[in-house]
Motif scaffolding. Sequence first.
Motif, PDB file in Angstrom:
ATOM      1  N   SER A   9       0.851  -1.033   0.023  1.00 39.97           N
ATOM      2  CA  SER A   9       0.020  -0.012   0.100  1.00 39.97           C
ATOM      3  C   SER A   9       0.732   1.384   0.077  1.00 39.97           C
ATOM      4  CB  SER A   9      -0.876   0.101   1.319  1.00 39.97           C
ATOM      5  OG  SER A   9      -0.122   0.006   2.297  1.00 39.97           O
ATOM      6  N   HIS A  11       2.445   3.201   1.996  1.00 34.50           N
ATOM      7  CA  HIS A  11       3.082   3.300   3.440  1.00 34.50           C
ATOM      8  C   HIS A  11       3.648   4.701   3.431  1.00 34.50           C
ATOM      9  CE1 HIS A  11       2.065  -0.666   4.580  1.00 34.50           C
ATOM     10  NE2 HIS A  11       2.870  -1.113   3.466  1.00 34.50           N
ATOM     11  N   ARG A 248      -8.317   5.719   6.940  1.00 33.47           N
ATOM     12  CA  ARG A 248      -7.443   4.334   6.205  1.00 33.47           C
ATOM     13  C   ARG A 248      -6.971   3.609   7.209  1.00 33.47           C
ATOM     14  NH1 ARG A 248      -3.383   4.188   1.070  1.00 33.47           N
ATOM     15  NH2 ARG A 248      -5.249   4.715   0.277  1.00 33.47           N
ATOM     16  N   ARG A 249      -7.574   2.104   6.992  1.00 28.67           N
ATOM     17  CA  ARG A 249      -7.023   1.011   7.763  1.00 28.67           C
ATOM     18  C   ARG A 249      -6.568   0.118   7.070  1.00 28.67           C
ATOM     19  NH1 ARG A 249     -11.268   0.868  12.967  1.00 28.67           N
ATOM     20  NH2 ARG A 249     -10.642   2.720  14.067  1.00 28.67           N
ATOM     21  N   GLU A 250      -5.504  -0.663   7.366  1.00 26.38           N
ATOM     22  CA  GLU A 250      -4.881  -1.898   6.670  1.00 26.38           C
ATOM     23  C   GLU A 250      -5.100  -3.034   7.188  1.00 26.38           C
ATOM     24  OE1 GLU A 250      -1.038  -0.429   5.146  1.00 26.38           O
ATOM     25  OE2 GLU A 250      -2.066   1.359   4.178  1.00 26.38           O
ATOM     26  N   TYR A 251      -5.092  -4.245   6.383  1.00 29.28           N
ATOM     27  CA  TYR A 251      -4.884  -5.400   7.199  1.00 29.28           C
ATOM     28  C   TYR A 251      -4.326  -6.350   6.285  1.00 29.28           C
ATOM     29  CZ  TYR A 251      -9.240  -3.664   9.514  1.00 29.28           C
ATOM     30  OH  TYR A 251     -10.160  -2.822  10.189  1.00 29.28           O
ATOM     31  N   THR A 252      -3.241  -7.074   6.816  1.00 29.55           N
ATOM     32  CA  THR A 252      -2.645  -8.321   6.230  1.00 29.55           C
ATOM     33  C   THR A 252      -3.161  -9.503   6.430  1.00 29.55           C
ATOM     34  OG1 THR A 252      -0.411  -7.071   6.319  1.00 29.55           O
ATOM     35  CG2 THR A 252      -0.425  -9.375   5.931  1.00 29.55           C
ATOM     36  N   ASN A 340     -12.609  -1.298  -0.303  1.00 30.58           N
ATOM     37  CA  ASN A 340     -11.521  -2.366  -0.071  1.00 30.58           C
ATOM     38  C   ASN A 340     -10.648  -2.728  -1.023  1.00 30.58           C
ATOM     39  OD1 ASN A 340     -14.617  -4.134   1.200  1.00 30.58           O
ATOM     40  ND2 ASN A 340     -13.629  -2.454   2.054  1.00 30.58           N
ATOM     41  N   LEU A 351      -2.817  -7.924   0.940  1.00 31.78           N
ATOM     42  CA  LEU A 351      -3.141  -6.706   2.001  1.00 31.78           C
ATOM     43  C   LEU A 351      -4.398  -6.087   1.363  1.00 31.78           C
ATOM     44  CD1 LEU A 351      -1.702  -4.575   4.074  1.00 31.78           C
ATOM     45  CD2 LEU A 351      -1.097  -3.351   1.789  1.00 31.78           C
ATOM     46  N   ILE A 353      -6.933  -2.907   1.968  1.00 35.57           N
ATOM     47  CA  ILE A 353      -6.850  -1.443   2.432  1.00 35.57           C
ATOM     48  C   ILE A 353      -8.166  -0.837   2.431  1.00 35.57           C
ATOM     49  CG2 ILE A 353      -6.144   0.838   1.753  1.00 35.57           C
ATOM     50  CD1 ILE A 353      -3.656  -0.302   0.201  1.00 35.57           C
ATOM     51  N   ASP A 355     -10.601   2.443   2.986  1.00 39.31           N
ATOM     52  CA  ASP A 355     -10.753   3.762   2.911  1.00 39.31           C
ATOM     53  C   ASP A 355     -11.963   4.149   3.184  1.00 39.31           C
ATOM     54  OD1 ASP A 355      -8.089   4.599   2.335  1.00 39.31           O
ATOM     55  OD2 ASP A 355      -8.261   4.318   0.316  1.00 39.31           O
TER      56      ASP A 355
END
Length: 425
Positions: A9, A11, A248-252, A340, A351, A353, A355
């Motif tokens: 993403s 970063h 924004r949140r991110e999840y692996t 997403n 990953l 993402i 928003d």
Amino acid sequence: MALLQQLSSFHQFKKPKLCCPLTPLKNQIFTYFIKPRKHLSSFQVSSSLDYSNNHNYTKKLVQEFDPNIPIEEAVTPPSSWYTDTSFYTHELNQVFFKGWQVVGYSEQIKEPSQYFTGRLGNVEYVVCRDDGGKIYAFHNVCRHHATLLASGSGKSSCFVCPYHGWTYGLDGALLKATRITGIKNFKEMGLVPMRVAVWGPFILLNFENGALSEQESDFDLVGNEWLGSSSQILADGGVDSSLSFLCRREYTVECNWKVFCDNYLDGGYHVPYAHKDLASGLTLDSYSTTILEKVSIQRCETGSAERDDQEFDRLGSKALYAFVYPNFMINRYGPWMDTNLVLPQGPRKCLVIFDYFLDASLKGDESFIAQSLQDSETVQIEDIKLCEAVQRGLESPAYRTGRYAPQVEKAMHHFHSLLYENLHN
């Protein structure tokens, strides 16, 4: 893998150095003013690795799914589509490096001189807005010795290579090349441009080779190229630039990127079993799915009228869930929209993402925002557990193919058929 085929993403890293004056320093700097290239005649965004040895193997894997079999009789793609390294590499080139791909949202470069960077497969890119308000996108690679020019996001009047100081304008032109006195046959060395477009609040890139279209025509055409006939449907459904970006949140997630997409596309099948709190706010009997060219739209009425917490109405009266092939999801409900973006990071990792966008009238309601984000977080954690369990099951010798539930999994079958179409070519 030998290739850096990971996706990441946007970063936040250290910003590039601000540009320095465009004047020689003690005869050691030679200044050039060169316009960026207008065409990409032979540039390849895919890896230079020769995949010919794997061609027959991957072709065999692709043909193990038949999109022409009716959903009532069809089996799902084989587990190798979700686990095989060669298949994953083929997928990057045939699916992700063709057509328009969402890479961000317009508020990231709302002001002149703002930029953000990203990576898709082995392609590094930077998107920016110049002082005149025009949006550009380039391969984020210095033309001298291939150093990455920028990282993260920020604001700068130009890009300065941190390695040898070569300097580029926001239009991609090479402004300064240091210590090259005596160089011969020096040709155009501006940044390599990419096709960029905006639809609603989203910024898209096109990674395909060939001549670049004028940006203005991209803006006009991208809705039809990217969304087809769903473009107006989504606009009418509130997917537009009227909402303000929130966070924004991110999840692996330890699963193949398609597992996450499949989970999204099962027509609410898993909702009453995996998302009990969410299910209490939806009228699941009203769930419907519309299949379009490269978009599937799921709609559901909400049960807000039956809930006790009338003061907290995140879902509104109806919810719209749009899947835009191959890896982008738009969820519009009540005063909210969240998106997403699922980025492959290998055969068994992705990953995701998120928003979040909100009606401007509610941006000051901290309690509403906190509760809404917590509800969303709960659903994401529940989905992550599901997806990671599915991935482990796909790797079991006990599983090879599955079946579709015809009444609810039409969108999933459509997704697999589109994949086949890209992968078979």
